[in-house]
Design an enzyme around this catalytic site. Structure first.
Site, PDB file in Angstrom:
ATOM      1  N   GLY A   1       2.436   6.375   8.638  1.00  0.00           N
ATOM      2  CA  GLY A   1       3.898   6.967   8.435  1.00  0.00           C
ATOM      3  C   GLY A   1       4.487   5.916   8.988  1.00  0.00           C
ATOM      4  O   GLY A   1       5.888   5.877   8.520  1.00  0.00           O
ATOM      5  N   ASP A   2       4.267   4.898   9.734  1.00  0.00           N
ATOM      6  CA  ASP A   2       5.060   3.850  10.193  1.00  0.00           C
ATOM      7  C   ASP A   2       4.806   2.529   9.185  1.00  0.00           C
ATOM      8  O   ASP A   2       5.683   1.642   9.028  1.00  0.00           O
ATOM      9  CB  ASP A   2       4.751   3.231  11.571  1.00  0.00           C
TER      10      ASP A   2
ATOM     11  N   HIS B   1       0.629  -1.232   0.075  1.00  0.00           N
ATOM     12  CA  HIS B   1       0.115  -0.062   0.012  1.00  0.00           C
ATOM     13  C   HIS B   1       0.766   1.318   0.033  1.00  0.00           C
ATOM     14  O   HIS B   1       0.409   2.466  -0.318  1.00  0.00           O
ATOM     15  CB  HIS B   1      -1.210  -0.131   1.076  1.00  0.00           C
TER      16      HIS B   1
ATOM     17  N   ASP C   1       0.113  -7.465   1.789  1.00  0.00           N
ATOM     18  CA  ASP C   1       0.581  -6.144   1.732  1.00  0.00           C
ATOM     19  C   ASP C   1       2.124  -6.119   1.769  1.00  0.00           C
ATOM     20  O   ASP C   1       2.553  -5.783   2.695  1.00  0.00           O
ATOM     21  CB  ASP C   1       0.050  -5.293   2.916  1.00  0.00           C
TER      22      ASP C   1
END
Ligand code: 4AZ
Length: 256
Positions: free
Chosen positions: A209-210, A70, A115
């Site tokens: 953000g991680d 993603h 993912d």
């Protein structure tokens, strides 16, 4: 993003149980952790899209980075760079161009299954850099429930006094798979390509953000930050892509 969650919840309620709720990808970031330096997790890189930090990732060799699909699917390799060897996403270390994205062919944006993405890098000069390569688990290798795992990144901290400019780290216990699936029942549960971790009472987690960054059992990369309901919310563990479930695919695309 919170609006999106509320919306998707309302939508799901309105649709009764005919369909699963959209999987939430929310705000937050390394929550309940502490600042570390790159030598404490030298496999960590910052993935940057058009020059801004967008995700984390892990070096698995000089040429390859493992991140979340993603973070890279549908993005041109030419707009992606990584920063290697710095405790700060915006300075230090070395910026390296991504030359090719190789996301898992079964990645499903609706269910967030598979993912995974392998990024190929241009040649880079390692002189003077602090970096390392993550060890990968064996195919199908499991992690015992309750094992303490470390997750790191430059994501949000959910407060303004803990800066996200320096890498942060937190420790979370591996959640039982059935328990995690029950927690996310209304989202369709979790698949065998996912591994969950979190405290029952919440308070420690990865967040936006991680994503794409490492979830590690010692120096083994067991997971990739993927999704979850909010961040560090009680009874909603963080969900990570389970590296051992696609070990053979990683080998087939990278030779590693
Ligand atoms: C995200 O949006 C995200 N708490 C990443 C991790 C988690 C939630 C959201 C897990 O990228």
């Amino acid at each position: 993003m919170y609006r999106l969650i509320v919306l998707s919840c309302l939508l799901a309620l309105a649709q009764s149980s005919a369909r699963f709720m959209q999987k939430p990808m929310l705000d937050g970031r390394i929550v309940g952790g502490e600042a570390i330096t790159i030598d404490e997790n030298p496999i960590q890189i910052s993935l940057q899209r058009s020059g801004s930090h967008s995700c984390g990732g892990s070096l698995i060799s000089e040429r390859y980075v493992l991140t979340a699909a993603h973070c890279a699917v549908g993005v041109k390799a030419s707009s992606l760079t990584i920063r290697i060897g710095s405790s700060f996403y915006a300075s230090g270390g070395r910026k390296v161009q991504v030359t090719k994205t190789n996301c898992h062919p079964q990645y499903n944006a609706a269910t967030i299954d598979y993912d995974f993405c392998v990024l190929e890098l241009e040649d880079w000069d390692p002189t003077g850099l602090t970096y390392g390569f993550a060890k990968l688990p064996e195919a199908g290798q499991d992690v015992a429930d309750g094992t303490l795992l470390r997750v790191t990144g430059w994501g949000n901290t959910q407060n303004s006094y803990e800066s996200r400019s320096q890498l942060r780290s937190t420790i979370v216990p591996k959640t039982n798979q059935d328990e995690c699936s029950r927690a996310y029942k209304s989202y369709g549960g979790v698949t065998p390509r996912m591994i969950c971790a979190g405290l029952k009472e919440g308070g420690k987690d990865a967040c936006q953000g991680d994503s794409g960054g490492p979830l590690m059992e010692d120096d083994i990369l067991v997971g990739i930050v993927s999704w979850g309901y909010g961040c560090a919310v009680a009874n909603y563990p963080g969900v990570h892509s389970r590296v051992a479930s696609v070990r053979d695919w990683i080998k087939s695309v990278s030779g590693i």
